[in-house]
Structure formats: C-alpha cells, structure tokens
Design an enzyme around this catalytic site. Structure first.
Site, PDB file in Angstrom:
ATOM      1  N   SER A 113      -2.949   5.361  -7.680  1.00  0.00           N
ATOM      2  CA  SER A 113      -3.059   6.814  -7.527  1.00  0.00           C
ATOM      3  C   SER A 113      -3.777   7.470  -8.704  1.00  0.00           C
ATOM      4  O   SER A 113      -3.834   6.919  -9.803  1.00  0.00           O
ATOM      5  CB  SER A 113      -1.662   7.429  -7.396  1.00  0.00           C
TER       6      SER A 113
HETATM    7  N1  SAH Z   1       2.425   4.010  -6.182  1.00  0.00           N
HETATM    8  C1  SAH Z   1       1.189   3.296  -6.140  1.00  0.00           C
HETATM    9  C2  SAH Z   1       0.221   3.864  -5.117  1.00  0.00           C
HETATM   10  C3  SAH Z   1       0.099   2.911  -4.035  1.00  0.00           C
HETATM   11  S1  SAH Z   1      -0.862   3.296  -2.642  1.00  0.00           S
HETATM   12  C4  SAH Z   1       0.558   3.187  -7.506  1.00  0.00           C
HETATM   13  O1  SAH Z   1       1.075   3.769  -8.447  1.00  0.00           O
HETATM   14  O2  SAH Z   1      -0.425   2.479  -7.625  1.00  0.00           O
HETATM   15  C5  SAH Z   1       0.385   3.210  -1.390  1.00  0.00           C
HETATM   16  C6  SAH Z   1       1.099   1.903  -1.207  1.00  0.00           C
HETATM   17  O3  SAH Z   1       2.073   2.108  -0.192  1.00  0.00           O
HETATM   18  C7  SAH Z   1       0.226   0.736  -0.730  1.00  0.00           C
HETATM   19  O4  SAH Z   1       0.352  -0.348  -1.596  1.00  0.00           O
HETATM   20  C8  SAH Z   1       0.800   0.428   0.655  1.00  0.00           C
HETATM   21  O5  SAH Z   1       0.760  -0.944   1.000  1.00  0.00           O
HETATM   22  C9  SAH Z   1       2.222   0.920   0.523  1.00  0.00           C
HETATM   23  N2  SAH Z   1       2.933   1.188   1.779  1.00  0.00           N
HETATM   24  C10 SAH Z   1       2.444   1.758   2.914  1.00  0.00           C
HETATM   25  N3  SAH Z   1       3.408   1.824   3.850  1.00  0.00           N
HETATM   26  C11 SAH Z   1       4.536   1.285   3.300  1.00  0.00           C
HETATM   27  C12 SAH Z   1       5.870   1.056   3.772  1.00  0.00           C
HETATM   28  N4  SAH Z   1       6.255   1.388   5.010  1.00  0.00           N
HETATM   29  N5  SAH Z   1       6.742   0.473   2.919  1.00  0.00           N
HETATM   30  C13 SAH Z   1       6.388   0.113   1.664  1.00  0.00           C
HETATM   31  N6  SAH Z   1       5.151   0.302   1.169  1.00  0.00           N
HETATM   32  C14 SAH Z   1       4.228   0.880   1.967  1.00  0.00           C
END
Ligand code: SAH
Length: 209
Positions: free
Chosen positions: A59
C-alpha cells in the site's frame, strides 16, 4: 548498501496531513524496502503503492498511515486484526503501536514471505494466518480494532461481529470504479459509519489460493 532515510518519508506524510506522532515514528523506523522485491528498492521512499507479485501491491505509505491513525482513534488499542497481509508492511507498522497483531492472507506465497520477514525483523507480536479473511479470526475475537487492506462493496458480517465495543473497523468500501475509506465504530451494540476519503485498493476476494 543504499541508505534509506525513513524519517524523510515520515516528514512527507506529516506535510500531507498525518497528525499522530506515534504513527509517524513507526513509519520512520520501519524499513519499507524489506517488504518489497529488491528490484524496486529505489522506490521504497516514494509515497505510492508498488507491485509485490501475484497481482498484489504494497500500500501507499500515506494510506497506511491514515488507516492506522483512524484505527487508533478508538483510544486504548491492544489487539488488532488485519485482513490482507500482502507484503506485511501494514502489519509491521501496527506491531510498533499495539500489543498483538493478527493478520490473515489468502495467497500462500505472500503469507509465507511475510512470515519470514516478520521473523527476520523480530516482530514477534505479529501472528500470521493463511486463510480467508472474510471469516475473520473468531478464536481471537473481540478485537480492539480491525483493518481491511482490500476493497469490497459490502462489509463481511463476521468482521462486524468480531469488533469489540467502541472499537473501529477501517475498510475501503466500493469496487474498481470507486472506493471510500470507511470507519465503522461499534457503539452500544450499533455500528456507526464515517466516510474518510477516496482510496484505491485491490479487491477483497473469497477463499484461498
Ligand atoms: N496490507 C498490505 C496490502 C496488501 S494488498 C501491505 O501492507 O502490503 C491486499 C492483500 O489482501 C493481497 O495480498 C490479497 O491477496 C489479500 N486478500 C484479498 N482478499 C483476501 C481475503 N479474503 N483474505 C485474506 N487476504 C485477502
């Protein structure tokens, strides 16, 4: 070895309106590049989202800081749940400010990579699970705060249920055309919603991969 000055990033976020000094301090001491592929390290100080593989992103630092700030407005926050571990950066920021971070990721390669970096950086108060975050983490509920780092058009009911009294759920609500960061507070058994600002996140999906 390149020098990474994260105090510079914290200062930039203060300029953009982040007020919580604890959040800015966490940004200043967290090596963001360690959560990114080495080929992108030169952009580690940039205030932008970057690809981490598997079509996912780390992010934007401003958004990480803003969401963390909103989460902590609930006051005394000790135990937090994050949905969407991704790179692990948001969880690392949270780990500097609360006692326990529980984080869930649905893509196993990202989950494994994040677990490794938490161990390397000795962030021992993060517990990472591989699974579908839409179900929450019922064994550890209620939480003093829940942060969702992927967008969905309707808030999953288990997350509302696992939110403690006076705790905040911070979640981007919407679809690919537009999303708003919402803060939902549980007050006297009711859920009160505030809209913060427009954001852009990858979608929250169902199941695991
Ligand atoms: N918090 C992260 C941002 C990640 S982007 C950071 O600091 O880098 C969003 C993430 O959510 C992705 O890795 C994606 O695979 C995950 N995601 C999407 N749907 C999800 C679900 N139902 N359960 C767990 N993770 C999920």
């Amino acid at each position: 070895m390149r020098d990474f000055d994260y105090q510079q990033l914290a200062n930039a976020l203060r300029q953009k309106g982040i007020k919580n000094e604890q959040v800015l301090e966490a940004i200043a001491v967290t090596p963001r590049h360690r959560f990114m592929p080495e080929s992108l390290w030169e952009y580690a100080l940039a205030d932008s989202a970057l690809p981490i593989g598997e079509d996912q992103t780390i992010s934007q630092p401003y958004v990480v800081a803003r969401m963390t700030e909103a989460l902590l407005e609930a006051g005394s926050v000790s135990k937090v749940l994050e949905i969407g571990t991704g790179s692990g950066y948001q969880a690392a920021i949270l780990s500097k400010m609360v006692d326990h971070v529980y984080t869930i990721e649905r893509i196993s390669s990202l989950h494994e990579k994040a677990k490794q970096i938490f161990a390397t950086l000795q962030l021992h108060n993060i517990e990472a699970r591989y699974g579908d975050g839409q179900l929450g983490w019922p064994e550890q509920a209620p939480f003093d705060g829940i942060i969702v780092t992927a967008a969905i058009d309707a808030v999953p009911p288990p997350l509302l249920e696992q939110l403690g009294e006076n705790a905040n759920l911070v979640i981007p609500v919407g679809d690919v055309r537009g999303q708003t960061l919402q803060v939902i507070t549980r007050q006297a058994g009711e859920w009160v919603t505030r809209h913060i600002e427009p954001v852009r996140f990858v979608p929250l999906k169902k199941g695991t991969r």
